[in-house]
Scaffold this motif. Structure first.
Motif, short mmCIF file in Angstrom:
data_model
loop_
_atom_site.label_atom_id
_atom_site.label_comp_id
_atom_site.label_asym_id
_atom_site.label_seq_id
_atom_site.Cartn_x
_atom_site.Cartn_y
_atom_site.Cartn_z
N THR A 111 0.86 -1.19 0.00
CA THR A 111 0.00 0.00 0.00
C THR A 111 0.88 1.23 0.00
O THR A 111 1.79 1.37 0.83
N TRP A 112 0.60 2.12 -0.96
CA TRP A 112 1.36 3.37 -1.08
C TRP A 112 0.37 4.53 -1.12
O TRP A 112 -0.49 4.59 -2.00
N ASN A 113 0.49 5.43 -0.13
CA ASN A 113 -0.42 6.59 -0.03
C ASN A 113 -1.89 6.16 -0.09
O ASN A 113 -2.72 6.81 -0.73
N LEU A 121 -3.56 0.48 -3.10
CA LEU A 121 -3.00 -0.87 -3.19
C LEU A 121 -2.23 -0.99 -4.51
O LEU A 121 -2.77 -0.77 -5.59
N LYS A 122 -0.97 -1.34 -4.41
CA LYS A 122 -0.11 -1.52 -5.58
C LYS A 122 0.28 -2.99 -5.69
O LYS A 122 0.63 -3.63 -4.69
N THR A 123 0.23 -3.52 -6.90
CA THR A 123 0.61 -4.91 -7.17
C THR A 123 1.53 -4.95 -8.38
O THR A 123 1.28 -4.26 -9.38
N ILE A 175 8.20 3.24 -8.02
CA ILE A 175 7.21 4.31 -8.21
C ILE A 175 7.98 5.60 -8.44
O ILE A 175 8.77 6.03 -7.59
N LYS A 176 7.72 6.23 -9.60
CA LYS A 176 8.41 7.47 -9.95
C LYS A 176 7.40 8.61 -9.89
O LYS A 176 6.32 8.52 -10.47
N VAL A 177 7.76 9.66 -9.19
CA VAL A 177 6.86 10.79 -8.97
C VAL A 177 7.49 12.04 -9.57
O VAL A 177 8.66 12.34 -9.34
N GLY A 186 11.36 2.87 0.02
CA GLY A 186 10.56 1.95 0.83
C GLY A 186 9.69 0.99 0.04
O GLY A 186 8.76 0.41 0.60
N ILE A 187 9.94 0.84 -1.27
CA ILE A 187 9.14 -0.08 -2.08
C ILE A 187 9.65 -1.50 -1.85
O ILE A 187 10.86 -1.78 -2.01
N PRO A 188 8.81 -2.46 -1.44
CA PRO A 188 9.28 -3.82 -1.19
C PRO A 188 9.78 -4.47 -2.47
O PRO A 188 9.28 -4.20 -3.56
#
Length: 846
Positions: free
Chosen positions: A687-689, A692-694, A699-701, A729-731
């Protein structure tokens, strides 16, 4: 001399139309014009959409053809190059360009899928042998072309390595896997947001934060949605590409095979009517030769190619698996001394008489090597360069090779009838020749001084009637042609060989001129634009249409391109168009001038500004902040109150006194988030912000930046999106043991014969392989899913007459007998003892 005051008395008993009568007439005219204007707008909208669709279709076909010819896609062209410049329409591979930068307008960004570059620019229509018009949409904006950089080089071209993303209106990826498009074409539509114009400049700014903004914001992700009020872009990303008979498999890129259905056969040296034996995968004619190791004569059997390895311990180990031969012969060789030669002539040592050299003493060659003749090097004192019989030397190409072509076809002088009638003579020559024609009905330009003197006391309706009266003059009838800059139509004749062996000038196409500046089609023969017409003989007016003689001055139809008619018209316009501080109304006089096949091309010849008033002083005008500060519209919001001083000099620009820009603000635009997928065979979930991310490894912002805070006071204060920054912090992505895939393979043989159709298996991703990184399980472990598609085949008798033979042992298979699917064979039907009907080619189908 003393001049008194001039006093004008108005006759209070003048007759005319009342205001109510004039109002009724204007209402009636308006009611007639409204449906006509609406119909024209719909027609214009469809024409522009069809033009855009045509450009997209032709461009996609050309891209597919380019890839088939060169094994790669073309690089983009510079969108800032103007027509006539050196780089206009040519691919600009932008060597050295880095992510986030541009060279000559060709920009590069990093693909979130592959990590490589995506190049973005204009369509290189010249490099693709495409018409210039196909590189523009129906609104005369250049088509945006983005392509994966690695696919623009044939040495690095790999299928399935595209890196461009495409989302739908809801943000979902349209392609699988995401960000995998090889290239994309975009038309910015009617509003032209972010698109480059013919002049090489952006016609309208890119509007950030909108669906269309994703197609011009400079990243690698594009958007496609239903065409409507808020989205009028046209996006395309597939091209017709010539299919190869070979297939590369994703799971094993080095394994290249014939596609299923080709029977796995490659035939070499086999006559077209000879059937490939089913037991052989490679057919080679048998030949008897001497074994270089034993000296014995041996026969190389059909179906084999022998490459004998060097014995262990002999020679260079790298030569163990090379193909060795002592002679190279041409096909159909009959004399070994004349039709064959030793490879030593090419790669041998000079000291032994080998090598491609004609040195006969000294350090430099004394003679020229022109080839190999009678098994020896052919050295000559002189070299004669010529072309085959019936051809001549046409030039030298970029590789310094002689270019030969057939002798030019020459036509004698010929008298022809131009499209618009009359007679013209085409002189002796070849190639294409042009014949010009057309008739013009002209009116003299009116003198402005005379107009001012005659109308100084007239009202607007009286002045307009005065101008309309000019159209009643007798027009001067002149022949517009035969010069290119004066004609209305252009006939293209090509010198063409005839069936009886003679040559003649043949009419290939006729085009019309669009306007006074000599606007002709891009391509003189194949262009679909501006084909000349002469089928209409009607005069048009608000009150209706009237049939007239086609070549009369009354014919004002656009659809009859042989006639040009000059006319005047006038209209009342607002004096504010002349500058700040002006008020009132003025009369504008326009004229259609010849040569011209479009009566809607009016040009203002003069304006009567005597009725305008102007008061010097200060005026306040409301402008958008982006317009006043001269920065892109998406960079700032709000309006500026600009104060001007005007001098009341006609068309003179006003002077800015002050501007209130307190309302100009940097907008708070949301960040742009791009997900980078996990490598194949791995996945994760987090979970990011609050989302749910799969299957996301990165993640580039890209955040919106306001360098001067909320208030914007200068062109440097507008906002923009910064560079992409990776979130922390991305697993990590781990092996995905749930991954499966359906594989289709050719059906296995049944009863010794090949079957038609395919059989489906399911393979799983095995996380115990490759040290825990995983790989697809071995084929032996695949699970059978569906074998219902496999069918046996039998011989079918073809249409046509058979051959009857009295032979107790006919060749081929009997009708209805099982056979190898897809392989034709001879077949027969037994008529009686030792007598059969035989067909040479019979199909073997389910």
């Amino acid at each position: 001399m003393r001049v008194g005051n001039l006093r004008v008395n108005k006759n209070t008993e003048q007759s005319g139309y009342s205001l109510i009568e004039i109002s009724i007439v204007l209402i009636v005219i308006g009611l007639l014009l409204v449906p006509a204007i609406a119909a024209y707008r719909n027609y214009d909208k469809k024409q522009r959409w069809d033009r855009t669709e045509s450009s997209i279709s032709m461009s996609l076909t050309a891209l597919g053809g380019f890839r088939a010819d060169f094994g790669r896609y073309p690089c983009p062209a510079s969108p800032t190059a103007v027509p006539g410049s050196a780089g206009y329409g040519l691919e600009e591979c932008a060597s050295g360009v880095t992510a986030g930068n541009c060279i000559n307008g060709v920009c590069a960004e990093t693909s979130p899928r592959t990590g490589g570059l995506i190049l973005r620019g204009a369509l290189p229509f010249k490099s693709m042998n495409l018409e210039e018009g196909e590189a523009y949409d129906g609104y005369l904006s250049r088509l945006t072309y983005a392509v994966t950089d690695v696919l623009t080089r044939d040495v690095s071209f790999l299928p399935n390595s595209g890196g461009i993303g495409l989302l739908d209106a809801n943000g979902n990826s349209i392609v699988t896997p995401a960000d995998s498009l090889e290239f994309i074409l975009v038309s910015a539509g009617r509003n032209g947001n972010g698109a480059y114009s013919l002049q090489g400049a952006i016609g309208a700014p890119c509007v950030a934060g909108t669906l269309e903004g994703d197609n011009c914001d400079g990243d690698t992700v594009y958007r496609q949605a239903l065409t409507g009020e808020n989205f009028d872009d046209r996006v395309a990303y597939f091209s017709p590409i010539e299919l190869s008979q070979w297939q590369r498999y994703d799971s094993d890129p080095d394994n290249i095979k014939l596609k299923p259905g080709n029977s796995g056969k490659v035939a070499i040296g086999v006559d077209g009517g000879t059937l490939v034996p089913s037991a052989e995968s490679l057919v080679v004619r048998s030949v008897t030769a001497m074994d270089p190791l034993t000296g014995a004569l041996v026969t190389v059997e059909p179906g084999t190619v022998n490459a004998r390895p060097n014995p262990a311990g002999v020679g260079d180990p790298l030569l163990r698996n090379t193909f060795n031969t002592s002679k190279l012969c041409k096909y159909g060789a009959t004399d070994m001394t004349k039709d064959c030669f030793s490879p030593a002539l090419i790669g041998g040592r000079l000291a032994d008489g080998g090598g491609m050299d004609c040195t006969e003493g000294g350090a430099f060659p004394d003679r020229f090597l022109v080839g190999i003749k009678d098994g020896k090097k052919d050295c000559r004192d002189e070299v004669y360069i010529s072309c085959p019989a019936g051809q001549h030397i046409a030039g030298i190409d970029a590789d310094r090779k002689i270019v030969c072509s057939a002798a030019p076809v020459v036509c004698a002088a010929q008298t022809v009838t131009p499209f618009c009638g009359g007679s013209a003579t085409i002189p002796v020559g070849s190639g294409n020749k042009y014949v010009y024609s057309g008739k013009c009905y002209t009116l003299p330009d009116e003198d402005r001084t005379t107009f001012n003197r005659a109308t100084r006391l007239m009202t607007f309706p009286e002045k307009m009637a005065y101008v309309d009266n000019w159209n009643t003059q007798v027009r001067n009838e002149v022949d517009c042609g035969p010069a290119e800059d004066t004609a209305l139509t252009k006939d293209i004749y090509t010198c063409t060989p005839q069936a009886d062996g003679t040559t003649a000038w043949e009419l290939k196409q006729t085009h019309e001129r669009q306007n006074l500046t000599g606007n002709w089609p891009y391509d003189s023969i194949t262009s679909l634009f501006w084909r000349a017409e002469q089928s209409i003989a009607w005069s048009w007016s608000l009150s209706g249409s009237t049939q007239v003689t086609p070549d009369s001055p009354e014919n004002n139809s656009d659809n009859h391109d042989c006639w040009c008619r000059e006319d005047f018209r006038s209209s009342v316009k607002d004096c504010t168009l002349l500058g700040v501080g002006y008020s009132g109304q003025y009369l504008s006089v326009e004229k259609v001038k010849c040569p011209n096949t479009n009566s809607s091309r009016w040009k203002e010849v003069f304006k009567d500004a005597r009725t305008c008033n102007c008061t010097p002083g200060t005026y306040v005008e409301t402008k958008s902040c982006s317009e006043y500060l001269n920065i892109p519209a998406g960079s700032v919001v709000g309006v500026a109150q600009v104060s001007y001083n005007t001098s009341c000099v006609l068309n003179a620009p006003p002077t800015v006194v002050s501007a209130d820009i307190s309302d100009c603000r940097c907008p708070a635009n949301p960040p742009i988030v791009t997900d980078v997928a996990c490598p194949a065979g791995t996945t994760n979930s987090f979970t990011w912000n609050g989302i749910l991310k799969t299957n996301v490894k990165e993640i580039k912002v890209k955040n919106w930046l306001c360098p001067q805070g909320t208030q914007v006071t200068s062109s440097a204060g507008g906002g923009w999106y910064g560079n992409f920054v990776s979130e922390s912090g991305i697993p990590a992505c781990s092996c995905d043991s749930s991954l499966t895939e359906i594989v289709e393979k050719a059906c296995p043989p049944s009863g010794g014969y090949a079957q038609a159709g395919t059989i489906k298996y399911q393979k799983k991703w095995d996380c115990t392989l490759n040290g825990g990184a995983g790989d697809w399980e071995p084929e032996a472990n695949w699970k059978l899913v569906d074998a219902s598609g496999c069918k046996s085949c039998t011989i079918n008798i073809p249409a046509g007459s058979p051959n009857t033979a009295n032979n107790p042992y006919p060749l081929g298979k009997q009708s209805g007998e099982k056979c190898n699917c897809g392989i034709p064979e001879r077949c027969y039907v037994t008529l009686g003892a030792g007598k059969h009907n035989i067909w040479n080619v019979c199909s073997c189908t389910p």
